[in-house]
Enzyme design. Structure first.
Site, short mmCIF file in Angstrom:
data_model
loop_
_atom_site.label_atom_id
_atom_site.label_comp_id
_atom_site.label_asym_id
_atom_site.label_seq_id
_atom_site.Cartn_x
_atom_site.Cartn_y
_atom_site.Cartn_z
N GLY A 170 33.83 46.69 36.41
CA GLY A 170 34.83 47.36 35.60
C GLY A 170 36.21 47.18 36.23
N CYS B 104 39.81 58.39 44.32
CA CYS B 104 41.18 57.92 44.52
C CYS B 104 42.11 59.09 44.84
CB CYS B 104 41.67 57.14 43.31
SG CYS B 104 41.50 57.99 41.73
N ILE C 118 37.80 48.94 38.51
CA ILE C 118 37.79 49.06 39.96
C ILE C 118 37.16 47.83 40.59
CG2 ILE C 118 36.79 50.34 41.90
CD1 ILE C 118 37.15 52.89 40.34
N ASN D 254 45.86 54.42 41.53
CA ASN D 254 44.57 55.06 41.80
C ASN D 254 43.52 54.03 42.19
OD1 ASN D 254 45.02 54.25 39.07
ND2 ASN D 254 43.24 55.40 38.39
#
Length: 294
Positions: free
Chosen positions: A15, A128, A17, A268
């Site tokens: 995804g 995060c 991240i 983040n």
């Protein structure tokens, strides 16, 4: 002439991240991304990972186990699956670095207790928000006894993928647990906002500490030093506001993504991935998985 031995790493999850994490791994001189695993062969992230030059596989943890062994595995999937992933990997000898907000593993924030990670095999990166807030909070609470700590995380809606949205309850609970553990505050409140605003706001964490007594000068110096340490691996980290008065400390942290594949507002993603790669490099060096000779 020099030769370098790279630690063999795999990424679970393709995804938002996971894709930024892959880019950071590829920039590391110590890590070799051998495999990226997704849930389904139709996952768009797997196609993008392949375009980045990575070997990919569908089928989750089962596919990863078939193509090992790996020295380090990054779990960038979701909190609900993480316990199963660790159960499968625990006996393989691989270190597991968890970027999901699952409430297991040892919580690590690099500038606070990062040296512990070198001997750990199950590293919990909290969230995060935790990575942004804890360094500042830990610095503050070295100079006062907090009665109450509040952390409000605000991120752009576009920077929060499917797994993040599904795991918001775990995100809040695990972040609160980390704040409590690293500050010893008896009362902790964590809140999360996903903003649809345009242009997208940077990742922002507002921190409030209530305490009986506080000395402004030592607190300001400690926060400045903590921010400097974080910027050594996450350059977009900044304390944009710090107010110290009788019984109350308020700080605002902003994180922008610098020099990666993601937008600047996605700080983040940037801070937790930067922490993950830093700890992986340190862990690999400590275990002798990275050797350099001339």
């Amino acid at each position: 002439m020099s030769t370098t031995k790279h630690a063999r790493v795999a990424v679970l999850g393709a995804g938002l991240i996971g894709l930024d994490l892959i880019g950071k791994i590829q920039q590391s001189a110590a890590l070799d991304c051998r495999l990226v695993v997704g849930r389904s062969s139709q996952t768009l992230g797997l196609a993008r990972a392949a375009q980045m030059g990575c070997e990919t596989a569908a089928g989750g943890i089962t596919a990863l186990l078939k193509q090992g062994p790996f020295d380090i595995v990054f779990d960038a999937s979701n909190a609900d699956s993480h316990a199963e992933h660790w159960a499968h990997l625990e006996g393989t000898g691989a270190a597991l670095i968890d970027l999901t907000p699952a409430p297991i593993g040892t919580m690590v924030v690099p500038t606070v207790n990062g040296t512990e990670a070198r001997s750990l095999r199950h590293i919990n990166l909290v969230s995060c928000g935790g990575q942004a807030a804890v360094p500042v909070l830990h610095a503050i609470t070295q100079h006062c006894a907090p009665a109450y700590v509040e952390v409000v995380c605000t991120g752009a809606s576009a920077s929060a993928g499917r797994a993040t949205r599904l795991n918001l309850d775990q995100y809040i609970a695990t972040t609160a647990a980390a704040v409590r553990a690293f500050t010893e505050a008896p009362e902790v409140k964590v809140m999360v906002n996903l903003s649809p605003a345009r242009p997208e706001p940077p990742f922002r964490v507002a921190i409030t500490v209530l305490t009986d007594q506080v000395q402004p000068v030592p607190v300001r110096a400690a926060v400045e030093a903590a921010a400097h340490q974080v910027r050594t691996f996450a350059p977009g980290f900044a304390v944009t506001s710090l107010q110290v008065s009788d019984g109350r400390i308020s700080a605002v942290v902003e994180v922008t993504a610098e020099g990666g594949r993601i937008p600047r507002y996605a700080g983040n993603l940037d801070i937790i991935n930067a922490a993950a790669v830093l700890l992986a490099q340190q862990h690999a060096a400590a275990r002798g998985e990275v050797e350099t000779a001339s």
